[in-house]
Design a protein around this motif. Structure first.
Motif, PDB file in Angstrom:
ATOM      1  N   TRP A  24       0.833  -1.210   0.000  1.00 22.80           N
ATOM      2  CA  TRP A  24       0.000   0.000   0.000  1.00 22.80           C
ATOM      3  C   TRP A  24       0.866   1.259   0.000  1.00 22.80           C
ATOM      4  CZ3 TRP A  24      -5.147   0.806  -0.544  1.00 22.80           C
ATOM      5  CH2 TRP A  24      -5.671   2.042  -0.148  1.00 22.80           C
ATOM      6  N   LEU A  25       1.846   1.311   0.870  1.00 21.81           N
ATOM      7  CA  LEU A  25       2.703   2.497   0.956  1.00 21.81           C
ATOM      8  C   LEU A  25       3.498   2.720  -0.331  1.00 21.81           C
ATOM      9  CD1 LEU A  25       4.124   2.102   4.588  1.00 21.81           C
ATOM     10  CD2 LEU A  25       2.336   3.665   3.810  1.00 21.81           C
ATOM     11  N   GLY A  26       3.786   1.640  -1.035  1.00 23.56           N
ATOM     12  CA  GLY A  26       4.600   1.759  -2.237  1.00 23.56           C
ATOM     13  C   GLY A  26       3.829   2.011  -3.512  1.00 23.56           C
ATOM     14  N   ARG A  27       2.528   2.214  -3.426  1.00 25.48           N
ATOM     15  CA  ARG A  27       1.744   2.427  -4.644  1.00 25.48           C
ATOM     16  C   ARG A  27       2.182   3.707  -5.351  1.00 25.48           C
ATOM     17  NH1 ARG A  27      -2.283  -1.178  -5.373  1.00 25.48           N
ATOM     18  NH2 ARG A  27      -2.800   0.025  -7.230  1.00 25.48           N
ATOM     19  N   ARG A  28       2.304   3.624  -6.662  1.00 29.73           N
ATOM     20  CA  ARG A  28       2.821   4.748  -7.444  1.00 29.73           C
ATOM     21  C   ARG A  28       1.957   5.992  -7.337  1.00 29.73           C
ATOM     22  NH1 ARG A  28       3.514   3.214 -13.418  1.00 29.73           N
ATOM     23  NH2 ARG A  28       4.130   5.404 -13.472  1.00 29.73           N
ATOM     24  N   GLU A  29       0.633   5.800  -7.277  1.00 27.15           N
ATOM     25  CA  GLU A  29      -0.229   6.981  -7.294  1.00 27.15           C
ATOM     26  C   GLU A  29      -0.149   7.787  -6.002  1.00 27.15           C
ATOM     27  OE1 GLU A  29      -3.256   3.624  -6.342  1.00 27.15           O
ATOM     28  OE2 GLU A  29      -1.305   3.853  -7.302  1.00 27.15           O
ATOM     29  N   PHE A  30       0.394   7.184  -4.930  1.00 31.90           N
ATOM     30  CA  PHE A  30       0.530   7.916  -3.675  1.00 31.90           C
ATOM     31  C   PHE A  30       1.802   8.769  -3.646  1.00 31.90           C
ATOM     32  CE2 PHE A  30      -1.786   4.267  -1.249  1.00 31.90           C
ATOM     33  CZ  PHE A  30      -2.965   4.604  -1.883  1.00 31.90           C
ATOM     34  N   THR A  31       2.687   8.556  -4.600  1.00 30.87           N
ATOM     35  CA  THR A  31       3.997   9.196  -4.574  1.00 30.87           C
ATOM     36  C   THR A  31       3.904  10.672  -4.932  1.00 30.87           C
ATOM     37  OG1 THR A  31       5.051   7.126  -5.216  1.00 30.87           O
ATOM     38  CG2 THR A  31       6.322   9.138  -5.530  1.00 30.87           C
ATOM     39  N   ALA A  88      12.433   6.355  -0.435  1.00 32.58           N
ATOM     40  CA  ALA A  88      13.601   6.387   0.440  1.00 32.58           C
ATOM     41  C   ALA A  88      13.373   7.160   1.738  1.00 32.58           C
ATOM     42  CB  ALA A  88      14.806   6.937  -0.318  1.00 32.58           C
ATOM     43  N   PRO A  89      12.798   8.380   1.704  1.00 33.02           N
ATOM     44  CA  PRO A  89      12.617   9.090   2.982  1.00 33.02           C
ATOM     45  C   PRO A  89      11.788   8.300   3.989  1.00 33.02           C
ATOM     46  CG  PRO A  89      12.286  10.587   1.133  1.00 33.02           C
ATOM     47  CD  PRO A  89      12.372   9.212   0.556  1.00 33.02           C
ATOM     48  N   LEU A  90      10.739   7.641   3.515  1.00 37.47           N
ATOM     49  CA  LEU A  90       9.895   6.860   4.418  1.00 37.47           C
ATOM     50  C   LEU A  90      10.646   5.638   4.938  1.00 37.47           C
ATOM     51  CD1 LEU A  90       7.256   6.195   5.797  1.00 37.47           C
ATOM     52  CD2 LEU A  90       6.425   5.217   3.643  1.00 37.47           C
ATOM     53  N   ALA A  91      11.328   4.925   4.045  1.00 39.06           N
ATOM     54  CA  ALA A  91      12.063   3.730   4.476  1.00 39.06           C
ATOM     55  C   ALA A  91      13.140   4.082   5.495  1.00 39.06           C
ATOM     56  CB  ALA A  91      12.682   3.037   3.258  1.00 39.06           C
ATOM     57  N   LEU A  92      13.882   5.152   5.240  1.00 40.85           N
ATOM     58  CA  LEU A  92      14.941   5.556   6.171  1.00 40.85           C
ATOM     59  C   LEU A  92      14.357   5.994   7.511  1.00 40.85           C
ATOM     60  CD1 LEU A  92      17.212   7.543   3.685  1.00 40.85           C
ATOM     61  CD2 LEU A  92      17.739   5.343   4.750  1.00 40.85           C
ATOM     62  N   ALA A  93      13.257   6.745   7.461  1.00 44.01           N
ATOM     63  CA  ALA A  93      12.633   7.194   8.710  1.00 44.01           C
ATOM     64  C   ALA A  93      12.131   6.010   9.533  1.00 44.01           C
ATOM     65  CB  ALA A  93      11.488   8.154   8.398  1.00 44.01           C
ATOM     66  N   LEU A  94      11.556   5.013   8.871  1.00 47.98           N
ATOM     67  CA  LEU A  94      11.062   3.840   9.590  1.00 47.98           C
ATOM     68  C   LEU A  94      12.207   3.032  10.190  1.00 47.98           C
ATOM     69  CD1 LEU A  94       8.221   2.601   7.214  1.00 47.98           C
ATOM     70  CD2 LEU A  94       7.959   3.532   9.516  1.00 47.98           C
ATOM     71  N   LEU A  95      13.283   2.861   9.427  1.00 49.96           N
ATOM     72  CA  LEU A  95      14.434   2.125   9.954  1.00 49.96           C
ATOM     73  C   LEU A  95      15.005   2.822  11.182  1.00 49.96           C
ATOM     74  CD1 LEU A  95      16.227   1.164   6.617  1.00 49.96           C
ATOM     75  CD2 LEU A  95      15.210  -0.438   8.244  1.00 49.96           C
ATOM     76  N   ARG A  96      15.074   4.138  11.122  1.00 44.23           N
ATOM     77  CA  ARG A  96      15.595   4.883  12.276  1.00 44.23           C
ATOM     78  C   ARG A  96      14.651   4.776  13.472  1.00 44.23           C
ATOM     79  NH1 ARG A  96      17.181   9.256   8.010  1.00 44.23           N
ATOM     80  NH2 ARG A  96      19.447   8.991   7.894  1.00 44.23           N
ATOM     81  N   ALA A  97      13.363   4.816  13.202  1.00 45.75           N
ATOM     82  CA  ALA A  97      12.393   4.835  14.297  1.00 45.75           C
ATOM     83  C   ALA A  97      12.271   3.491  14.998  1.00 45.75           C
ATOM     84  CB  ALA A  97      11.029   5.268  13.763  1.00 45.75           C
ATOM     85  N   CYS A  98      12.313   2.401  14.230  1.00 44.01           N
ATOM     86  CA  CYS A  98      12.051   1.098  14.839  1.00 44.01           C
ATOM     87  C   CYS A  98      13.323   0.371  15.255  1.00 44.01           C
ATOM     88  CB  CYS A  98      11.232   0.219  13.896  1.00 44.01           C
ATOM     89  SG  CYS A  98      12.134  -0.394  12.455  1.00 44.01           S
ATOM     90  N   GLY A  99      14.479   0.857  14.797  1.00 47.13           N
ATOM     91  CA  GLY A  99      15.732   0.233  15.197  1.00 47.13           C
ATOM     92  C   GLY A  99      16.050  -1.061  14.488  1.00 47.13           C
ATOM     93  N   LEU A 156      10.129  -2.129   2.734  1.00 47.12           N
ATOM     94  CA  LEU A 156      10.194  -0.869   1.995  1.00 47.12           C
ATOM     95  C   LEU A 156      11.617  -0.575   1.538  1.00 47.12           C
ATOM     96  CD1 LEU A 156       7.870   1.604   3.937  1.00 47.12           C
ATOM     97  CD2 LEU A 156       7.602   0.834   1.575  1.00 47.12           C
ATOM     98  N   ALA A 157      12.587  -0.850   2.405  1.00 44.68           N
ATOM     99  CA  ALA A 157      13.981  -0.543   2.076  1.00 44.68           C
ATOM    100  C   ALA A 157      14.444  -1.297   0.836  1.00 44.68           C
ATOM    101  CB  ALA A 157      14.879  -0.863   3.267  1.00 44.68           C
ATOM    102  N   VAL A 158      14.057  -2.563   0.721  1.00 39.97           N
ATOM    103  CA  VAL A 158      14.528  -3.342  -0.429  1.00 39.97           C
ATOM    104  C   VAL A 158      13.754  -3.009  -1.701  1.00 39.97           C
ATOM    105  CG1 VAL A 158      15.383  -5.220   1.017  1.00 39.97           C
ATOM    106  CG2 VAL A 158      13.051  -5.320   0.128  1.00 39.97           C
ATOM    107  N   LYS A 159      12.695  -2.213  -1.586  1.00 44.20           N
ATOM    108  CA  LYS A 159      11.984  -1.763  -2.783  1.00 44.20           C
ATOM    109  C   LYS A 159      12.640  -0.538  -3.413  1.00 44.20           C
ATOM    110  CE  LYS A 159       7.415  -1.655  -2.722  1.00 44.20           C
ATOM    111  NZ  LYS A 159       6.962  -2.658  -3.704  1.00 44.20           N
ATOM    112  N   ILE A 160      13.573   0.081  -2.697  1.00 40.02           N
ATOM    113  CA  ILE A 160      14.265   1.259  -3.229  1.00 40.02           C
ATOM    114  C   ILE A 160      15.103   0.835  -4.431  1.00 40.02           C
ATOM    115  CG2 ILE A 160      16.052   2.974  -2.730  1.00 40.02           C
ATOM    116  CD1 ILE A 160      15.056   3.002   0.156  1.00 40.02           C
TER     117      ILE A 160
END
Length: 433
Positions: A113-120, A162-173, A150-154
């Protein structure tokens, strides 16, 4: 009165606990009003039943939103972008991401869902804070799974995920997956402080394809640019990536730490992997910033020697400087280095090799036969100046090179005729004598 209260609750997003239909109506109104902050707050108060109802309704709502923009295009990915909206779904991309992140039942579903093109978003800075906020309310393992997926979809350094994947990785550890485009995207975003990704990601700079390309414009002068400035601070403070001492106490975990010596080793391994000069530019500048001591260079002498024959010119020049300063070196190493230099197409490097060769023969004439192959290599150089200098050395040191005259005479045809005749005459006279 009760109807008025219900309407007010729907408008403000105040939950009506236990009513999935009412929850969907409230969430839908917040989506249509494009209120990400209010939607995130409302999503955090949902019950399990309400989340399930919203998750069931979201796909159909998305289809209707797309169809309302261009009914004749249906649900394919070729829906054109409207002239003023940030995304392909009428500006609803961010709020739909928030709703899906808060309610969809599995990490795979949330990621898709987060990776859908139309949301970008196609322009403007993207702030993933609200999506991260609602995902933070879900189980830690769930968050980590979404972040990793998400990270491996980059795919590229400027990937909109990328901004979302990086933010999630930082937030969840969660440990970042080993994925080269993720490293490139992390570099493209620039350093942040503090950054929990710094420890695990920094060593990957030296391994990931595309990392050097993102860093090629980093400079030390007139002032270090962001990534080199970060390394400069770490080196000046004598600390490792994790913020502790560069050499941790015995038994301390080393994960995420890169010492000065390890940085040198990383640079050398990157050089030995090869690549175009622009993609290695950052690592050359980092190596210069580290400024290895003679002892550090001596410990890595074999690696520097391996760089001399074929590395890009800037890397070969760096390696040569380290080889020359880390002596003493044995005769075999000197011969290997000199032959590598006379083989180089760059005139300056070949000239340096010949200068070194002449010094070695002058100080140790008995080594001349071992250096004859390097001199013969210079006979075939593309530069006439190098050929002339090589011929001059052969003539001047003909006595020392006499035991290897056959090697040099075999290479004479590579010289211009006039130079070749002079070299042949010099060795003929020594043979006759």
């Amino acid at each position: 009165m009760s109807e008025a209260i219900f309407t007010l609750r729907r408008m403000t997003g105040e939950p009506k606990v236990g009513d999935p239909e009412a929850a969907w109506c409230a969430v839908r109104e917040l989506i249509e009003a494009r209120r990400p902050g209010g939607l995130a707050r409302r999503a955090l108060s949902l019950t399990d039943a309400e989340r399930a109802e919203i998750a069931r309704r979201l796909p159909e709502f998305r289809k209707q939103a797309r169809a309302s923009l261009r009914p004749d295009f249906g649900d394919d990915d070729d829906l054109p972008w409207s002239g003023w909206e940030r995304d392909r779904i009428g500006g609803l991309g961010e709020v739909l991401q928030i709703a899906g992140a808060a309610t969809l039942p599995s990490p795979a579903a949330v990621t898709a869902w987060l990776g859908r093109r139309e949301f970008t978003a196609r322009w403007g800075a993207y702030d993933p804070a609200h999506v991260v906020r609602v995902l933070a309310a879900r189980p830690v393992a769930f968050q980590a799974d979404v972040a990793t997926r998400l990270a491996v979809k980059i795919r590229t350094a400027d990937d909109r995920l990328a901004p979302l994947a990086l933010a999630l990785l930082r937030a969840c550890g969660a440990p970042p997956p080993e994925h080269d485009p993720l490293v490139a995207a992390w570099l493209a975003a620039g350093p942040v402080s503090p950054d929990p990704l710094l420890g695990p990601m920094l060593p990957r700079i030296f391994e990931a394809e595309g990392a050097g390309r993102e860093l090629r414009d980093e400079r030390c002068e007139p002032a270090p640019t962001p990534w080199l400035a970060l390394f400069q601070r770490l080196l000046a403070a004598g600390v490792a990536v994790g913020g502790g001492p560069a050499v941790p106490p015995a038994g301390a975990p080393r994960r995420g730490r890169v010492s000065r010596g390890e940085l040198l080793d990383h640079c050398l391994r990157r050089f030995l992997r090869g690549g175009e000069a622009p993609d290695l530019r950052f690592f050359v500048r980092l190596h210069d910033m580290i400024d290895p001591s003679p002892e550090e260079s001596a410990a890595r002498r074999r690696d520097y020697l391996r760089l001399l024959p074929a590395a890009p010119g800037t890397v070969a020049a760096l390696a040569l400087a380290q080889v020359r300063r880390c002596g003493p070196y044995d005769d075999g190493e000197a011969a290997e280095a000199i032959e590598a230099l006379t083989f180089r197409a760059e005139t300056e490097l070949a000239r340096t090799g010949l200068r070194w060769l002449e010094d070695e023969v002058r100080h140790t004439p008995g080594q001349a036969p071992d250096l004859a192959p390097a001199l013969a290599t210079a006979f075939g150089h593309a530069s006439y100046a190098i050929q002339g200098r090589a011929a001059q050395i052969a003539i001047k040191q003909a006595t020392a090179f006499a035991p290897a005259a056959e090697v040099l005479c075999a290479a004479v045809p590579m010289l211009p005729a006039a130079l070749g005749a002079r070299v042949t005459a010099a060795f003929s006279s020594r043979t006759a004598a």
